[in-house]
Design a protein around this motif. Structure first.
Motif, PDB file in Angstrom:
ATOM      1  N   SER B 302       0.754  -1.322   0.146  1.00  0.00           N
ATOM      2  CA  SER B 302      -0.553  -0.010   0.378  1.00  0.00           C
ATOM      3  C   SER B 302       0.672   0.581   0.055  1.00  0.00           C
ATOM      4  N   VAL B 303       2.464   1.329   0.615  1.00  0.00           N
ATOM      5  CA  VAL B 303       2.610   2.592   0.803  1.00  0.00           C
ATOM      6  C   VAL B 303       3.624   2.462  -0.673  1.00  0.00           C
ATOM      7  N   ILE B 304       4.258   1.490  -1.197  1.00  0.00           N
ATOM      8  CA  ILE B 304       4.509   1.846  -2.403  1.00  0.00           C
ATOM      9  C   ILE B 304       3.488   2.492  -3.260  1.00  0.00           C
ATOM     10  N   ILE B 305       1.974   1.603  -3.379  1.00  0.00           N
ATOM     11  CA  ILE B 305       1.437   2.561  -4.744  1.00  0.00           C
ATOM     12  C   ILE B 305       1.045   4.108  -3.905  1.00  0.00           C
ATOM     13  N   ILE B 306       0.849   3.937  -2.730  1.00  0.00           N
ATOM     14  CA  ILE B 306       0.641   5.785  -2.395  1.00  0.00           C
ATOM     15  C   ILE B 306       1.901   6.717  -2.783  1.00  0.00           C
ATOM     16  N   GLY B 307       2.596   5.511  -2.059  1.00  0.00           N
ATOM     17  CA  GLY B 307       4.162   6.859  -2.214  1.00  0.00           C
ATOM     18  C   GLY B 307       4.393   6.875  -4.023  1.00  0.00           C
ATOM     19  N   PHE B 308       4.034   6.342  -4.795  1.00  0.00           N
ATOM     20  CA  PHE B 308       4.289   6.384  -5.658  1.00  0.00           C
ATOM     21  C   PHE B 308       3.025   7.014  -7.166  1.00  0.00           C
ATOM     22  N   LEU B 309       2.259   7.615  -6.601  1.00  0.00           N
ATOM     23  CA  LEU B 309       1.571   8.777  -6.497  1.00  0.00           C
ATOM     24  C   LEU B 309       2.091  10.130  -6.186  1.00  0.00           C
ATOM     25  N   SER B 310       2.578   9.941  -5.088  1.00  0.00           N
ATOM     26  CA  SER B 310       2.521  10.713  -3.989  1.00  0.00           C
ATOM     27  C   SER B 310       4.048  11.734  -5.214  1.00  0.00           C
ATOM     28  N   VAL B 311       4.280  10.773  -5.126  1.00  0.00           N
ATOM     29  CA  VAL B 311       5.859  11.834  -6.095  1.00  0.00           C
ATOM     30  C   VAL B 311       5.146  12.620  -6.941  1.00  0.00           C
ATOM     31  N   SER B 312       3.902  11.592  -7.855  1.00  0.00           N
ATOM     32  CA  SER B 312       4.155  12.854  -8.961  1.00  0.00           C
ATOM     33  C   SER B 312       3.175  13.760  -8.469  1.00  0.00           C
ATOM     34  N   ILE B 313       1.983  14.009  -7.448  1.00  0.00           N
ATOM     35  CA  ILE B 313       1.390  14.573  -7.246  1.00  0.00           C
ATOM     36  C   ILE B 313       2.741  15.947  -6.689  1.00  0.00           C
ATOM     37  N   PHE B 314       3.602  15.407  -5.779  1.00  0.00           N
ATOM     38  CA  PHE B 314       4.430  16.529  -4.478  1.00  0.00           C
ATOM     39  C   PHE B 314       4.928  17.341  -6.410  1.00  0.00           C
ATOM     40  N   ALA B 315       5.754  16.388  -6.782  1.00  0.00           N
ATOM     41  CA  ALA B 315       6.587  16.800  -8.234  1.00  0.00           C
ATOM     42  C   ALA B 315       5.603  17.933  -8.911  1.00  0.00           C
ATOM     43  N   SER B 316       4.419  17.394  -9.094  1.00  0.00           N
ATOM     44  CA  SER B 316       3.863  18.449 -10.369  1.00  0.00           C
ATOM     45  C   SER B 316       3.246  20.358  -8.839  1.00  0.00           C
ATOM     46  N   VAL B 317       3.456  20.059  -7.390  1.00  0.00           N
ATOM     47  CA  VAL B 317       2.765  20.563  -7.491  1.00  0.00           C
ATOM     48  C   VAL B 317       3.800  21.119  -6.800  1.00  0.00           C
ATOM     49  N   THR B 318       5.715  21.407  -7.078  1.00  0.00           N
ATOM     50  CA  THR B 318       6.324  22.205  -7.037  1.00  0.00           C
ATOM     51  C   THR B 318       7.025  22.718  -7.788  1.00  0.00           C
ATOM     52  N   THR B 319       7.959  23.504  -8.010  1.00  0.00           N
ATOM     53  CA  THR B 319       7.799  24.417  -8.622  1.00  0.00           C
ATOM     54  C   THR B 319       9.535  23.758  -9.865  1.00  0.00           C
ATOM     55  N   LEU B 320      10.084  23.628  -9.616  1.00  0.00           N
ATOM     56  CA  LEU B 320      10.889  22.865 -10.139  1.00  0.00           C
ATOM     57  C   LEU B 320      11.677  21.714 -10.087  1.00  0.00           C
ATOM     58  N   TRP B 321      11.586  20.378  -9.637  1.00  0.00           N
ATOM     59  CA  TRP B 321      11.936  19.374  -8.843  1.00  0.00           C
ATOM     60  C   TRP B 321      13.221  19.249  -9.511  1.00  0.00           C
ATOM     61  N   PRO B 322      14.369  18.489  -8.885  1.00  0.00           N
ATOM     62  CA  PRO B 322      14.298  18.334  -7.349  1.00  0.00           C
ATOM     63  C   PRO B 322      15.472  19.772  -6.471  1.00  0.00           C
ATOM     64  N   TYR B 323      15.305  20.662  -7.441  1.00  0.00           N
ATOM     65  CA  TYR B 323      16.275  21.630  -7.261  1.00  0.00           C
ATOM     66  C   TYR B 323      15.209  22.644  -6.326  1.00  0.00           C
ATOM     67  N   ASN B 324      14.012  23.012  -6.791  1.00  0.00           N
ATOM     68  CA  ASN B 324      13.058  23.832  -5.955  1.00  0.00           C
ATOM     69  C   ASN B 324      11.976  23.410  -5.839  1.00  0.00           C
ATOM     70  N   LEU B 325      11.799  22.702  -4.701  1.00  0.00           N
ATOM     71  CA  LEU B 325      11.230  22.086  -3.882  1.00  0.00           C
ATOM     72  C   LEU B 325       9.829  23.367  -3.675  1.00  0.00           C
ATOM     73  N   LYS B 326       9.648  24.266  -3.760  1.00  0.00           N
ATOM     74  CA  LYS B 326       8.630  25.665  -3.412  1.00  0.00           C
ATOM     75  C   LYS B 326       7.695  24.953  -3.728  1.00  0.00           C
ATOM     76  N   LEU B 327       6.509  25.240  -3.077  1.00  0.00           N
ATOM     77  CA  LEU B 327       4.708  24.776  -3.538  1.00  0.00           C
ATOM     78  C   LEU B 327       4.940  26.227  -4.541  1.00  0.00           C
ATOM     79  N   THR B 328       4.067  25.254  -5.695  1.00  0.00           N
ATOM     80  CA  THR B 328       3.287  25.941  -6.708  1.00  0.00           C
ATOM     81  C   THR B 328       1.734  24.930  -7.276  1.00  0.00           C
ATOM     82  N   LEU B 329       0.950  26.309  -8.363  1.00  0.00           N
ATOM     83  CA  LEU B 329       0.320  25.222  -8.774  1.00  0.00           C
ATOM     84  C   LEU B 329       0.389  25.557 -10.113  1.00  0.00           C
ATOM     85  N   SER B 330       0.877  26.500 -10.195  1.00  0.00           N
ATOM     86  CA  SER B 330       1.534  27.276 -12.026  1.00  0.00           C
ATOM     87  C   SER B 330       0.883  25.645 -13.043  1.00  0.00           C
ATOM     88  N   ASN B 331       2.381  24.969 -12.483  1.00  0.00           N
ATOM     89  CA  ASN B 331       1.665  23.061 -13.644  1.00  0.00           C
ATOM     90  C   ASN B 331       0.435  23.263 -13.858  1.00  0.00           C
TER      91      ASN B 331
END
Lengths: 333, 567
Positions: B302-331
């Motif tokens: 379960s952790v792997i499935i949710i984790g896998f989904l979370s990676v995309s979720i998290f990356a999609s709300v950051t400015t520039l993965w993995p250098y600038n992890l500031k949250l943004t909704l611009s994507n």
């Protein structure tokens, strides 16, 4: 039975084939107004097919169906205005008892003001008033069956068709419903045709019984007549049990155990003895006029209470007067 | 004398059966025939025998992609079956807690387009991935490794469902007898459990194999320079516009899919025979080791499935993965990008329309096939046609549709007759995507409808006929209300699949309408991976939202139906 009634339905030379096998073969049958007719026979004898043809649900067959002298073969089921009760009841599960009945009344374009009164009256007739708001799966099998009956009779059909309506029920409920069914049928006087494979049901309900076998109508008569004078060994055996002696059919209850030897007395050896509640069924190995026979004798339980009829015991029995053979007649009786 | 009850009703019924048959014949049979003919013709349409096949085999890429496809399908099936078996075992045969929650988690991959797994893998192990530095330089996620992992995720819920059903019902007396003989746990598993789910395992393997073989989304994103059959097919059609070779290549997807469909069918029949008598469950006994082991296992998955989904979720709300992890909704501001005809609402509407018409067509057709007798030969033909989409990979369907709808005339095989294609006007409209969705996902809802209808008394229509009620009245007042839960299920199935699918629509989208799933590929190709992630995540959430509405509606419905529903 209702006598001197006019002929309502006439079945003329009806045959139906499935591939190469006959489901019905040259059926000719008259049904009188107001009578209760049972189509009786073993499964696969064609009785249900005949009922479905009457209902208009089967369309490809040879022959004619007449109602009041007019052909109705090309008339659609709904336009015939025959009520039908199916073995599985076919109640709509998503509709309450009264909605099921209302469905039929609406389909027959009953006047709106009359619908409620009609529902009320059939529910009263079938003893279902308290269940009117319930859904089919909240009812017992017997109650569901009554709803199906109520739904079928509500539109005041000219003929009521019943396809093994009681066979899915427990023994006790079946007996109870049988009486109710008979009473309701008498009360409203609707011409009723019922299909059944249960001979007891047919004998107790019907004014006339039509016995069918292998797609053919083999005998049609009153229950008493069918029981007393079966025309064939099939009918004889289908309606209860029969002994065949000198090509005459003798009911087991007509064979009498006797203590002393008379001129129409035979002897036999007990091969089995079954206790059946209100009577005892004994099978005998016997020799009648040099012919080896197995004779079945039913003895009411309060007769011969002092005797045990053990296997291997030799006993005497009397045959009824009408089966006395010529040889015996010559003796002094 | 032959009696015929000719009436308006019967004519209408026959017309319905005929039009349903025509729908299936035109949109399933004819495009496939067109595909087969194209593979045997030159671009001008003249018959050339197996020339296209020879040409295709001559190219070295064919062998490489075939071998790659086989490696991918085999490995991901084996990996996923092992995990799905463990997970299904945990949720059926152990006393672990929160089974309902765990089951829902296992279903999550169904809500995501396959591109999402590729994208998450890139974020984890790609060129700038967070874990990449732990691996040697020679390792690259772009290629077979990536595809295998992505496909394992994709097929997991499908395999889990199959094995879950196989494991759920069992004959307890076998285990009780084994206990009397003092058999140990592992022995019971090998001697009783495994044989009893043999057919489930076979089915799972072939379903997994076909799904991963025919998937286009994941290899497109994470495949790098490694080609598999699915990406190669699309290259011929979209890149080179070589329809003849494309048709040949797509047959190599159709054949294994068709084969596995037959094996699967066979297996499901055998499985039924296996449970012919008295399979009843018995109470699971407490077993501490089993409890601890499977709790850890289920939580891990379960952790792997949710984790896998979370990676995309998290990356999609950051400015520039993995250098600038500031949250943004611009994507998620999709209007910033020129995505040619892409529109979220249009995608949802097309999915809803597909679901609406798909449900109606599926249910009506299942009803006509199952409950009526008017034009038996056509009913039988429709039944057969209804099962074909099960064996039809989306890519093959898509290619068949271009070939069919794109040709202004249709030539009848073995003759010189050419007839104008009256349906050519559909090409380039969203209608063709709706039809492709309906046909692509047709078989499962058809089977769902059929099994729902099977439970309904077959005398209803006869009973209603004797009551002078029309068949239509009974259909709407009895059959539809009784089947409402199944209809809802079908609807949401069509919707979810129409949202995530890429394989057929990649060939059919138009300048005016580009579905979200196609836009994901475009964004990834142009290097906007965060936007691709945002699009994928949006699809997941739209689907979860649809699922929640479905659950809510089902609950409401069940309250209303509680009184009378015995099914």
């Amino acid at each position: 039975m209702m006598k001197a009634n006019k002929n309502l339905i006439q079945i003329e030379n009806v045959s139906k084939k499935y591939g190469n096998t006959f489901a019905l073969k040259n059926i000719n049958l008259e049904i009188f107004e107001g009578e209760f007719l049972c189509l009786l026979g073993p499964s696969g004898c064609g009785k249900s097919t005949l009922l479905r043809i009457l209902a208009g649900l089967e369309t490809n067959y040879d022959g004619k169906i007449l109602k009041n002298g007019k052909e109705i073969d090309a008339i659609e089921p709904g336009k015939r205005k025959f009520g039908m009760v199916f073995q599985s009841y076919s109640l709509f599960p998503n509709m309450s008892v009264e909605k099921n009945i209302e469905f039929a009344l609406k389909a027959f374009k009953y006047e709106k003001q009359k619908i409620n009164a009609k529902i009320e009256s059939v529910l009263e007739l079938t003893n279902l008033l308290e269940h009117r708001k319930k859904f089919p799966n909240q009812l017992s099998g017997g109650q569901q069956q009554r709803v199906a009956l109520a739904r079928a009779i509500a539109p005041e059909p000219t003929v009521l068709l019943l396809d093994e309506p009681l066979s899915a029920l427990d023994f006790k409920v079946r007996e109870e419903l049988r009486q109710q069914l008979k009473k309701i049928q008498r009360d409203i006087g609707v011409t009723t045709i019922m299909v059944t494979h249960d001979q007891e049901e047919a004998l107790s309900l019907a004014d006339r019984v039509a016995v069918m076998n292998h797609a053919e109508l083999v005998q049609i008569s009153t229950p008493e007549e069918i029981y007393r004078n079966p025309k064939s060994f099939f009918v004889a055996n289908f309606i209860g049990t029969m002994n065949n002696i000198y090509n005459k059919f003798i009911r087991p209850e007509d064979v009498k155990i006797s203590d002393k030897k008379g001129c129409n007395t035979h002897s036999g050896i007990v091969i089995s003895n079954e206790f059946r509640g209100f009577y005892r069924r004994i099978k005998l190995k016997s020799e009648i006029e040099n012919e080896k026979k197995e004779i079945i004798v039913d003895i009411p339980i309060f007769h011969h209470q002092d005797r045990s009829f053990n296997e291997g015991e030799s006993i005497h029995f009397n045959l009824p007067q009408e089966v006395v053979s010529e040889q015996i007649k010559e003796r002094i009786c | 004398m032959l009696k015929s009850n000719f009436s308006l009703q019967k004519t209408f019924l026959s017309l319905m059966i005929l039009s349903m048959f025509l729908f299936l014949f035109i949109f399933i049979a004819i495009p496939i025939i067109k595909l087969l003919l194209t593979s045997l013709s030159d671009p001008q349409g003249s018959f050339v025998g197996f020339e296209n096949f020879k040409e295709y085999f001559r190219q070295g890429e064919f062998r490489t992609s075939l071998v790659n496809s086989l490696i991918v399908s085999f490995s991901s099936s084996i990996i996923s079956i092992t995990l799905a078996l463990g997970f299904a075992f945990a949720t059926t045969r152990t006393n672990i807690k929160f089974k309902a929650v765990l089951k829902s988690i296992a279903m999550i991959p169904l809500f995501a387009p396959t591109m999402l797994y590729g994208i998450s893998l890139i974020y984890l192990f790609g060129n700038q991935g967070i874990f990449t530095k732990f691996f040697s330089d020679s390792f690259s996620i772009y290629g077979l490794w990536g595809i295998i992992i992505a496909e394992s995720f994709y097929i997991f819920p499908h395999l889990f469902l199959i094995l879950y059903v196989s494991l759920r019902s069992y004959d307890s007396s076998l285990y009780e007898a084994a206990d009397m003989m003092n058999a140990r746990g592992m022995k019971k598993f090998i001697k009783i459990t495994l044989p009893s789910i043999k057919y489930g395992l076979i089915t799972a393997f072939f379903v997994g194999f076909t799904l991963s073989l025919t998937d286009f989304g994941a290899p497109k994103i994470i495949g790098g320079r490694t080609n598999v059959l699915a990406t190669e097919v699309s290259k011929y059609i979209l890149g080179q516009q070589n329809f003849q070779i494309g048709a040949v290549a797509s047959l190599f997807l159709l054949i294994p899919a068709g084969l596995s469909f037959f094996i699967e069918n066979l297996a499901s029949k055998r499985q039924k025979a296996f449970y012919s008598h008295g399979s009843k469950n018995f109470e699971l006994r407490k077993n501490k080791f089993r409890f601890v082991f499977f709790t850890i296992f289920a939580v891990f998955i379960s952790v792997i499935i949710i984790g896998f989904l979370s990676v995309s979720i998290f990356a999609s709300v950051t400015t520039l993965w993995p250098y600038n992890l500031k949250l943004t909704l611009s994507n998620y501001d999709f209007s910033r990008f020129n995505m040619g005809g892409f529109n979220v609402w249009k995608t949802i509407i097309v999915a809803l329309v597909s679901a609406f018409f798909g449900s109606i067509i599926c249910f009506t057709n299942a009803y006509l096939i199952q409950k009526e007798k008017a034009l038996l030969p056509f009913q039988k033909a429709s039944r057969l046609l209804s099962m074909i989409p099960m064996a039809l990979p989306g890519l093959v369907l898509g290619i068949s549709y271009i070939l069919f709808f794109n040709s202004p005339t249709l030539s009848i095989p073995f003759t010189n007759i050419k007839i104008p294609n009256a349906l050519a006007f559909l090409y380039g409209t969203p209608v063709i995507i709706v039809i492709a969705n309906i046909v692509h996902f047709y078989s499962v809802p058809y089977l769902t409808s059929t099994s729902a209808l099977k439970k309904i008394d077959s005398n209803f229509q006869a009973a209603a006929q004797t009551m002078n009620a029309s068949k239509l009245t009974v259909f709407f007042k009895v059959f539809i209300p009784i089947s409402l839960p199944s209809l809802l299920e079908i609807f949401v199935y069509f919707f979810t699949n129409s949202m995530v699918t890429i394989s057929a629509v990649i060939f059919l989208y138009t300048a005016n309408f580009k579905p979200m799933s196609v836009a994901i590929i475009g964004m990834e190709e142009s290097g906007n991976i965060a936007v691709a992630a945002a699009l994928s995540v949006s699809i997941v959430f739209i689907n979860i939202f649809a699922r929640l509405i479905y659950i809510g509606l089902t609950r409401l419905l069940n309250i209303k139906r509680k009184k009378w529903d015995k099914f």
